[in-house]
Design a protein around this motif. Structure first.
Motif, PDB file in Angstrom:
ATOM      1  N   LYS A 157       0.869  -1.239  -0.209  1.00  0.00           N
ATOM      2  CA  LYS A 157      -0.077  -0.111   0.154  1.00  0.00           C
ATOM      3  C   LYS A 157       0.948   1.341   0.121  1.00  0.00           C
ATOM      4  O   LYS A 157       0.606   2.142  -0.816  1.00  0.00           O
ATOM      5  CB  LYS A 157      -0.961   0.090   1.156  1.00  0.00           C
TER       6      LYS A 157
ATOM      7  N   ARG B  48      -8.905   8.049   0.118  1.00  0.00           N
ATOM      8  CA  ARG B  48      -9.215   7.197   1.145  1.00  0.00           C
ATOM      9  C   ARG B  48      -8.262   5.930   1.175  1.00  0.00           C
ATOM     10  O   ARG B  48      -7.842   5.393   0.166  1.00  0.00           O
ATOM     11  CB  ARG B  48     -10.591   6.422   0.966  1.00  0.00           C
ATOM     12  N   SER B  49      -7.788   5.449   2.325  1.00  0.00           N
ATOM     13  CA  SER B  49      -6.955   4.476   2.416  1.00  0.00           C
ATOM     14  C   SER B  49      -7.343   3.846   3.713  1.00  0.00           C
ATOM     15  O   SER B  49      -7.002   4.067   4.879  1.00  0.00           O
ATOM     16  CB  SER B  49      -5.327   4.968   2.603  1.00  0.00           C
ATOM     17  N   ALA B  50      -8.180   2.623   3.602  1.00  0.00           N
ATOM     18  CA  ALA B  50      -8.567   1.926   4.584  1.00  0.00           C
ATOM     19  C   ALA B  50      -8.658   0.466   4.478  1.00  0.00           C
ATOM     20  O   ALA B  50      -9.041   0.140   3.246  1.00  0.00           O
ATOM     21  CB  ALA B  50      -9.884   2.396   4.966  1.00  0.00           C
ATOM     22  N   GLY B  51      -8.259  -0.358   5.465  1.00  0.00           N
ATOM     23  CA  GLY B  51      -8.190  -1.609   5.472  1.00  0.00           C
ATOM     24  C   GLY B  51      -7.397  -2.149   3.993  1.00  0.00           C
ATOM     25  O   GLY B  51      -6.123  -1.973   3.933  1.00  0.00           O
ATOM     26  N   SER B  52      -8.309  -2.834   3.091  1.00  0.00           N
ATOM     27  CA  SER B  52      -7.336  -3.231   2.049  1.00  0.00           C
ATOM     28  C   SER B  52      -7.666  -2.440   0.754  1.00  0.00           C
ATOM     29  O   SER B  52      -7.664  -3.063  -0.433  1.00  0.00           O
ATOM     30  CB  SER B  52      -7.866  -4.826   1.724  1.00  0.00           C
ATOM     31  N   THR B  53      -8.118  -1.411   0.970  1.00  0.00           N
ATOM     32  CA  THR B  53      -8.689  -0.526  -0.335  1.00  0.00           C
ATOM     33  C   THR B  53      -7.934   0.963  -0.214  1.00  0.00           C
ATOM     34  O   THR B  53      -7.866   1.543   0.895  1.00  0.00           O
ATOM     35  CB  THR B  53      -9.940  -0.406  -0.360  1.00  0.00           C
ATOM     36  N   VAL B  54      -7.490   1.176  -1.419  1.00  0.00           N
ATOM     37  CA  VAL B  54      -6.654   2.607  -1.487  1.00  0.00           C
ATOM     38  C   VAL B  54      -7.639   3.249  -2.693  1.00  0.00           C
ATOM     39  O   VAL B  54      -7.669   2.778  -3.949  1.00  0.00           O
ATOM     40  CB  VAL B  54      -5.269   2.654  -1.648  1.00  0.00           C
TER      41      VAL B  54
ATOM     42  N   ARG C 299      -7.124  -2.644  -4.815  1.00  0.00           N
ATOM     43  CA  ARG C 299      -7.557  -3.532  -3.722  1.00  0.00           C
ATOM     44  C   ARG C 299      -6.211  -4.342  -3.501  1.00  0.00           C
ATOM     45  O   ARG C 299      -5.895  -4.863  -4.305  1.00  0.00           O
ATOM     46  CB  ARG C 299      -8.770  -4.205  -4.078  1.00  0.00           C
TER      47      ARG C 299
END
Length: 142
Positions: A42, A58-64, A95
């Protein structure tokens, strides 16, 4: 005759060593496997996109999610940008998932028409030359 055969054999071996480009489309989005953990992948992806003028939404969990203003410099882009109220934007949703041997990164790439308006639309750019460029960009990170 022997020289001709050697030249032909060498040519065939060189042709076999060439890498082929991954076919990218809206049905087969760009993807790459990196020999990194998800946080490291990431970080590398975000740094690469930011160096190209993208902003992280947005950069959260497994998504950017990254976005930038879109320059309508191709026929595909001009066609859709012509009916946008406001400057269209390019948005990539990346993802990240664990796979054997590292992290797989899969991406979408869309033109956002009428950004922020009630009639906002999303048009995929993966079926245009932009899809191949995105694939090469991801490959350059790994």
């Amino acid at each position: 005759m022997r020289k001709l055969f050697l030249i032909l054999a060498a040519t065939m071996m060189l042709a076999a060593c060439q890498t082929t480009s991954v076919v990218v489309s809206s049905n087969q989005p760009p993807r790459v496997v990196m020999q990194k953990s998800i946080p490291a992948a990431k970080q590398a992806v975000i740094a690469k996109f930011q160096s190209r003028g993208f902003k992280v939404l947005r950069s959260a969990g497994s998504t950017v999610v990254v976005e930038q203003l879109l320059t309508p410099n191709s026929n595909e882009r001009k066609q859709h940008a012509s009916y946008s109220d406001g400057i269209p934007r390019a948005r990539a949703i990346l993802r990240f998932s664990n796979v054997e041997g590292g992290t797989q990164v899969t991406s979408s790439f869309d033109m956002i028409i009428n950004p922020g308006k009630a009639n906002q639309q999303k048009v995929t750019l993966l079926d245009s030359p932009d899809g191949g460029r995105l694939q090469r960009l991801l490959e350059s990170i790994s």
